[in-house]
Design an enzyme around this catalytic site. Structure first.
Site, PDB file in Angstrom:
ATOM      1  N   GLU A 185       0.841  -1.198   0.000  1.00  0.00           N
ATOM      2  CA  GLU A 185       0.000   0.000   0.000  1.00  0.00           C
ATOM      3  C   GLU A 185       0.881   1.255   0.000  1.00  0.00           C
ATOM      4  OE1 GLU A 185      -3.663   1.806   2.724  1.00  0.00           O
ATOM      5  OE2 GLU A 185      -2.208   0.456   3.633  1.00  0.00           O
TER       6      GLU A 185
ATOM      7  N   LYS B   1      -9.713   2.523  -2.407  1.00  0.00           N
ATOM      8  CA  LYS B   1      -9.904   1.902  -1.097  1.00  0.00           C
ATOM      9  C   LYS B   1     -11.234   2.327  -0.491  1.00  0.00           C
ATOM     10  CE  LYS B   1      -7.437   1.392   3.334  1.00  0.00           C
ATOM     11  NZ  LYS B   1      -6.224   1.849   4.092  1.00  0.00           N
TER      12      LYS B   1
ATOM     13  N   CYS C 214      -5.458  -3.040   2.356  1.00  0.00           N
ATOM     14  CA  CYS C 214      -5.215  -3.031   3.803  1.00  0.00           C
ATOM     15  C   CYS C 214      -6.474  -3.215   4.655  1.00  0.00           C
ATOM     16  CB  CYS C 214      -4.465  -1.744   4.166  1.00  0.00           C
ATOM     17  SG  CYS C 214      -3.558  -1.843   5.734  1.00  0.00           S
TER      18      CYS C 214
END
Length: 254
Positions: free
Chosen positions: A40, A106, A140
């Site tokens: 990330e 995300k 994540c």
């Protein structure tokens, strides 16, 4: 039919994209793989001040990914701080050697760490096909939300890039395997190592099969390692043990 996945577990120089790209290129060039997964925000570290480093879809970092994909004949995936329409996104790219570039913003921003104050959330899932494998892209904190990542017969493997701090390493290791088991899919999870101004990272990157078995796993050092995701073996297992047929139906309210 299989696709070889390489996880590039690396340290990241804080908010220095040019330095990070220069370090990474020889590492990824040597990887014996069809797809290379990077952590990330691999070019900057997990910065909460994206205004100073964010770029557009045609910025230096994405341009480097396109160049690497074309030069080395591999697909590359990883997330980048992106500025678009007056907002910032933690955007994961999947770049193919053909030049095609697919992205995912995300969805679940790490509110306890302040990410939601600085980035805008994505609004839709992204599945990308490559080499006969369908990949769901996650970043994540997304890994903690099983409804968002639930397989609906639309993917074969999860690619998750992360900056997951060392104090929560057991959660990371457990969730990678949980997502593989419940979705009867392969999972590739790459984390960074080293430190930034707010956290220490233990790595623990892993490639997991559809039964939750570890195919390959890293420690806390920089390294690249690989495994093959075999879609024929996956299809045979899903047919032999069709738990997916008993899954609960649902709809996500955005």
């Amino acid at each position: 039919m299989g696709v070889r996945i390489a996880l590039c577990q690396c340290d990241i120089a804080w908010e220095q994209p040019a330095r990070n790209l220069a370090r990474l290129e020889p590492m990824v060039a040597a990887a014996d793989a069809d797809v290379v997964l990077l952590p990330e925000l691999f070019a900057t570290g997990f910065t909460l001040a994206p205004a100073g480093v964010a770029e557009g879809d045609d910025g230096a970092v994405v341009t480097a990914l396109r160049r690497w994909a074309a030069r080395y004949g591999k697909a590359f995936a990883g997330s980048v701080a992106v500025a678009e329409g007056g907002r910032f996104f933690n955007r994961m790219y999947f770049v193919k050697p053909s030049g095609e570039c697919v992205h995912y913003d995300k969805r679940h921003l790490f509110t306890p760490g302040g990410e939601a104050r600085n980035y805008a959330p994505g609004s839709c899932r992204t599945v990308v096909g490559y080499g006969g494998v369908r990949f769901l892209l996650l970043v994540c904190y997304d890994l903690r939300f099983p409804v968002w990542s639930r397989c609906r017969g639309d993917y074969d493997a999860i690619l998750c890039c992360a900056s997951w701090p060392a104090p929560r390493r057991e959660a990371w290791r457990t969730l990678l395997r949980a997502r593989a088991i419940e979705n009867q899919c392969y999972v590739a999870g790459v984390n960074r190592v080293g430190e930034d101004p707010s956290a220490r990272y233990a790595g623990d990157s892993a490639l997991v099969d559809f039964k939750g078995r570890t195919m390959a796993e890293a420690d806390d050092r920089e390294q690249i390692f690989t495994a093959v995701f075999d879609v024929d073996a996956l299809a045979a297992f899903r047919e032999k043990f069709p738990a997916w047929r008993d899954a609960d139906d649902f709809r996500i309210q955005m």
